[in-house]
Design a protein around this motif. Structure first.
Motif, PDB file in Angstrom:
ATOM      1  N   LEU A 169       0.812  -1.214   0.000  1.00 13.12           N
ATOM      2  CA  LEU A 169       0.000   0.000   0.000  1.00 13.12           C
ATOM      3  C   LEU A 169       0.846   1.265   0.000  1.00 13.12           C
ATOM      4  CD1 LEU A 169      -2.954  -1.093   2.301  1.00 13.12           C
ATOM      5  CD2 LEU A 169      -2.876  -0.907  -0.177  1.00 13.12           C
ATOM      6  N   THR A 170       2.078   1.192   0.500  1.00 12.74           N
ATOM      7  CA  THR A 170       2.984   2.335   0.331  1.00 12.74           C
ATOM      8  C   THR A 170       3.315   2.522  -1.144  1.00 12.74           C
ATOM      9  OG1 THR A 170       3.958   2.001   2.528  1.00 12.74           O
ATOM     10  CG2 THR A 170       5.232   3.297   0.947  1.00 12.74           C
ATOM     11  N   ASN A 171       3.643   1.443  -1.812  1.00 17.82           N
ATOM     12  CA  ASN A 171       3.921   1.484  -3.249  1.00 17.82           C
ATOM     13  C   ASN A 171       2.704   1.984  -4.023  1.00 17.82           C
ATOM     14  OD1 ASN A 171       4.989   0.905  -5.854  1.00 17.82           O
ATOM     15  ND2 ASN A 171       4.105  -1.141  -5.792  1.00 17.82           N
ATOM     16  N   LEU A 172       1.526   1.435  -3.686  1.00 13.69           N
ATOM     17  CA  LEU A 172       0.303   1.824  -4.395  1.00 13.69           C
ATOM     18  C   LEU A 172      -0.039   3.292  -4.158  1.00 13.69           C
ATOM     19  CD1 LEU A 172      -2.219   1.006  -6.032  1.00 13.69           C
ATOM     20  CD2 LEU A 172      -3.306   0.390  -3.862  1.00 13.69           C
ATOM     21  N   GLY A 173       0.063   3.740  -2.914  1.00 14.37           N
ATOM     22  CA  GLY A 173      -0.296   5.109  -2.603  1.00 14.37           C
ATOM     23  C   GLY A 173       0.564   6.124  -3.331  1.00 14.37           C
ATOM     24  N   ILE A 174       1.866   5.876  -3.398  1.00 14.03           N
ATOM     25  CA  ILE A 174       2.759   6.817  -4.082  1.00 14.03           C
ATOM     26  C   ILE A 174       2.526   6.783  -5.588  1.00 14.03           C
ATOM     27  CG2 ILE A 174       5.184   7.336  -4.590  1.00 14.03           C
ATOM     28  CD1 ILE A 174       5.865   6.392  -1.800  1.00 14.03           C
ATOM     29  N   ARG A 175       2.282   5.590  -6.132  1.00 13.13           N
ATOM     30  CA  ARG A 175       2.031   5.497  -7.578  1.00 13.13           C
ATOM     31  C   ARG A 175       0.707   6.134  -7.981  1.00 13.13           C
ATOM     32  NH1 ARG A 175       5.124   2.163 -10.790  1.00 13.13           N
ATOM     33  NH2 ARG A 175       6.788   1.024  -9.716  1.00 13.13           N
ATOM     34  N   GLN A 176      -0.228   6.277  -7.034  1.00  9.77           N
ATOM     35  CA  GLN A 176      -1.522   6.881  -7.357  1.00  9.77           C
ATOM     36  C   GLN A 176      -1.531   8.409  -7.241  1.00  9.77           C
ATOM     37  OE1 GLN A 176      -4.271   4.788  -4.777  1.00  9.77           O
ATOM     38  NE2 GLN A 176      -4.848   3.382  -6.411  1.00  9.77           N
ATOM     39  N   VAL A 177      -0.406   8.996  -6.840  1.00  8.11           N
ATOM     40  CA  VAL A 177      -0.318  10.455  -6.805  1.00  8.11           C
ATOM     41  C   VAL A 177      -0.479  10.982  -8.236  1.00  8.11           C
ATOM     42  CG1 VAL A 177       1.191  12.420  -6.317  1.00  8.11           C
ATOM     43  CG2 VAL A 177       1.153  10.458  -4.772  1.00  8.11           C
ATOM     44  N   PRO A 178      -1.373  11.940  -8.471  1.00  7.34           N
ATOM     45  CA  PRO A 178      -1.613  12.434  -9.836  1.00  7.34           C
ATOM     46  C   PRO A 178      -0.324  12.868 -10.531  1.00  7.34           C
ATOM     47  CG  PRO A 178      -3.276  13.296  -8.350  1.00  7.34           C
ATOM     48  CD  PRO A 178      -2.267  12.589  -7.495  1.00  7.34           C
ATOM     49  N   GLU A 179      -0.173  12.443 -11.758  1.00  2.00           N
ATOM     50  CA  GLU A 179       1.032  12.740 -12.525  1.00  2.00           C
ATOM     51  C   GLU A 179       1.198  14.241 -12.748  1.00  2.00           C
ATOM     52  OE1 GLU A 179       4.572  11.756 -14.202  1.00  2.00           O
ATOM     53  OE2 GLU A 179       3.155  10.378 -13.257  1.00  2.00           O
ATOM     54  N   GLU A 180       0.062  14.950 -12.834  1.00  2.00           N
ATOM     55  CA  GLU A 180       0.139  16.392 -13.048  1.00  2.00           C
ATOM     56  C   GLU A 180       0.846  17.090 -11.883  1.00  2.00           C
ATOM     57  OE1 GLU A 180      -2.562  14.608 -13.106  1.00  2.00           O
ATOM     58  OE2 GLU A 180      -3.213  14.584 -15.210  1.00  2.00           O
ATOM     59  N   LEU A 181       0.581  16.628 -10.667  1.00  2.00           N
ATOM     60  CA  LEU A 181       1.224  17.224  -9.499  1.00  2.00           C
ATOM     61  C   LEU A 181       2.714  16.922  -9.480  1.00  2.00           C
ATOM     62  CD1 LEU A 181      -1.444  16.486  -6.718  1.00  2.00           C
ATOM     63  CD2 LEU A 181      -1.080  18.603  -8.006  1.00  2.00           C
ATOM     64  N   VAL A 182       3.074  15.703  -9.863  1.00  2.00           N
ATOM     65  CA  VAL A 182       4.490  15.341  -9.914  1.00  2.00           C
ATOM     66  C   VAL A 182       5.209  16.178 -10.964  1.00  2.00           C
ATOM     67  CG1 VAL A 182       6.118  13.458 -10.359  1.00  2.00           C
ATOM     68  CG2 VAL A 182       3.985  12.998  -9.137  1.00  2.00           C
ATOM     69  N   GLU A 183       4.580  16.366 -12.126  1.00  2.00           N
ATOM     70  CA  GLU A 183       5.198  17.177 -13.176  1.00  2.00           C
ATOM     71  C   GLU A 183       5.323  18.634 -12.740  1.00  2.00           C
ATOM     72  OE1 GLU A 183       2.734  16.596 -16.549  1.00  2.00           O
ATOM     73  OE2 GLU A 183       3.496  14.565 -16.991  1.00  2.00           O
ATOM     74  N   ALA A 184       4.331  19.125 -11.988  1.00  2.00           N
ATOM     75  CA  ALA A 184       4.413  20.503 -11.491  1.00  2.00           C
ATOM     76  C   ALA A 184       5.561  20.655 -10.502  1.00  2.00           C
ATOM     77  CB  ALA A 184       3.091  20.895 -10.837  1.00  2.00           C
ATOM     78  N   ALA A 185       5.746  19.656  -9.639  1.00  3.28           N
ATOM     79  CA  ALA A 185       6.861  19.698  -8.685  1.00  3.28           C
ATOM     80  C   ALA A 185       8.193  19.680  -9.412  1.00  3.28           C
ATOM     81  CB  ALA A 185       6.767  18.512  -7.726  1.00  3.28           C
ATOM     82  N   ASP A 186       8.279  18.870 -10.468  1.00  2.00           N
ATOM     83  CA  ASP A 186       9.512  18.841 -11.261  1.00  2.00           C
ATOM     84  C   ASP A 186       9.747  20.186 -11.948  1.00  2.00           C
ATOM     85  OD1 ASP A 186      10.076  16.213 -10.599  1.00  2.00           O
ATOM     86  OD2 ASP A 186       8.937  15.397 -12.293  1.00  2.00           O
ATOM     87  N   ALA A 187       8.673  20.791 -12.426  1.00  4.39           N
ATOM     88  CA  ALA A 187       8.805  22.070 -13.132  1.00  4.39           C
ATOM     89  C   ALA A 187       9.305  23.179 -12.210  1.00  4.39           C
ATOM     90  CB  ALA A 187       7.460  22.469 -13.750  1.00  4.39           C
ATOM     91  N   PHE A 188       8.954  23.095 -10.928  1.00  2.00           N
ATOM     92  CA  PHE A 188       9.409  24.096  -9.965  1.00  2.00           C
ATOM     93  C   PHE A 188      10.777  23.755  -9.382  1.00  2.00           C
ATOM     94  CE2 PHE A 188       4.901  25.253  -9.886  1.00  2.00           C
ATOM     95  CZ  PHE A 188       4.989  26.634  -9.902  1.00  2.00           C
ATOM     96  N   GLY A 189      11.414  22.738  -9.915  1.00  3.34           N
ATOM     97  CA  GLY A 189      12.780  22.408  -9.514  1.00  3.34           C
ATOM     98  C   GLY A 189      12.902  21.646  -8.203  1.00  3.34           C
ATOM     99  N   SER A 190      11.884  20.901  -7.812  1.00  6.39           N
ATOM    100  CA  SER A 190      11.945  20.133  -6.568  1.00  6.39           C
ATOM    101  C   SER A 190      12.947  18.990  -6.708  1.00  6.39           C
ATOM    102  CB  SER A 190      10.564  19.561  -6.219  1.00  6.39           C
ATOM    103  OG  SER A 190       9.617  20.587  -6.021  1.00  6.39           O
ATOM    104  N   THR A 191      13.699  18.762  -5.661  1.00  5.74           N
ATOM    105  CA  THR A 191      14.589  17.605  -5.639  1.00  5.74           C
ATOM    106  C   THR A 191      13.754  16.349  -5.404  1.00  5.74           C
ATOM    107  OG1 THR A 191      14.952  17.722  -3.248  1.00  5.74           O
ATOM    108  CG2 THR A 191      16.412  19.039  -4.656  1.00  5.74           C
ATOM    109  N   PRO A 192      14.304  15.156  -5.701  1.00 10.25           N
ATOM    110  CA  PRO A 192      13.542  13.922  -5.430  1.00 10.25           C
ATOM    111  C   PRO A 192      13.099  13.793  -3.976  1.00 10.25           C
ATOM    112  CG  PRO A 192      15.401  13.445  -6.864  1.00 10.25           C
ATOM    113  CD  PRO A 192      15.544  14.880  -6.440  1.00 10.25           C
ATOM    114  N   ALA A 193      13.958  14.218  -3.039  1.00  7.67           N
ATOM    115  CA  ALA A 193      13.587  14.136  -1.625  1.00  7.67           C
ATOM    116  C   ALA A 193      12.449  15.091  -1.302  1.00  7.67           C
ATOM    117  CB  ALA A 193      14.796  14.435  -0.752  1.00  7.67           C
TER     118      ALA A 193
END
Length: 277
Positions: A169-193
């Motif tokens: 469920l940890t794996n599932l929960g993180i994989r279900q995070v909307p891709e748009e939010l992940v792309e927005a975080a990447d666009a703002f220069g967020s580190t992986p951590a």
């Protein structure tokens, strides 16, 4: 046509002997750490008088949940004390909490790793399938061989049996995070951590908490089975009642386990709701 039988059992026993011979110091260290954890938690639970701890747990249940949970905690724990199972219940609770803590500390990082690496997920998933489908009694055999009799092999067997939901469920929960939010975080220069701790884990927390809840319940279900290899607590009374056909004692001990299970389930379910409200 008859094919020769694969000596699978002999191979497993040979591997067990090799591990016992070559990794004895490691097993001794693990046994010492787990024994210390169980002993510390048990000492903390039994340091206060039963009535004082019951009132503390009731207040905690009221703060985390609702008045109904607090009322159930008060009546249920008083019943456990009245039946004479208080100290035994605290021994069982120490085993459950130790197994749950170890399962969470080990399982959440593995789940995070699986969510970030598909190859790792494909490797771990069959292992989790094996761990969940193998009869729990089978885990007792290597646990006793490596750690002898007592509470430690019970904790080890409980961890093996209970850890898969946390990982899945940890794996599932993180994989279900909307891709748009992940792309927005990447666009703002967020580190992986930063992306993990400030975005993915908070959004995935309800799913992760569901896995933690299942892990705690599975750990508690191992209380009786662990008593077969020397783990003390309420489970030992249930096991003796079964072997001696004492229905009354078995029912009383079973009621104590049921009360702990319901209370732990309700508290863990409401813990995250309290944080988000």
């Amino acid at each position: 046509m008859n094919f020769p039988k694969l000596p699978l059992g002999s191979w497993v026993e040979a591997l067990e002997d090799w591990l016992t011979t070559n990794f004895a110091p490691l097993f001794d260290a693990i046994k010492a750490v787990i024994g210390f954890m169980v002993g510390t938690i048990e000492s903390a639970l039994t340091a206060l008088p039963a009535l004082v701890l019951i009132l503390i747990i009731t207040a905690l249940a009221y703060w985390i949940g609702k008045w109904r949970i607090a009322l159930f905690a008060l009546i249920g724990l008083l019943l456990i004390d009245n039946l004479g199972f208080w100290e035994l219940s605290m021994q069982s609770l120490a085993l459950v909490l130790t197994a749950s803590i170890l399962s969470i500390v080990i399982g959440v990082p593995i789940g995070i790793l699986c969510s970030r690496n598909t190859l790792m997920q494909n490797i771990i998933t069959p292992v989790l399938d094996f761990m969940q489908t193998m009869p729990a009694f089978v885990y007792l055999l290597p646990a006793v061989s490596f750690f002898s009799l007592g509470v430690v092999p019970g904790v080890i067997a409980s961890v093996i049996f209970a850890i898969p939901p946390t990982i899945r469920l940890t794996n599932l929960g993180i994989r279900q995070v909307p891709e748009e939010l992940v792309e927005a975080a990447d666009a703002f220069g967020s580190t992986p951590a930063q992306k993990l701790f400030k975005l993915q884990l908070p959004i995935a927390m309800p799913t992760i908490m569901a896995g933690v809840n299942q892990t705690i319940m599975l750990s508690l279900s191992m209380v009786v089975i662990s008593s077969m290899i020397g783990a003390q607590g309420v489970g030992a009374h249930v096991y003796r009642a079964v072997t001696q056909a004492k229905t009354g004692i078995g029912f009383e001990a079973g009621i104590a386990i049921v009360i702990m299970a319901i209370l732990l389930d309700r508290l863990t379910q409401n813990m995250f709701k309290k944080k988000t409200n």
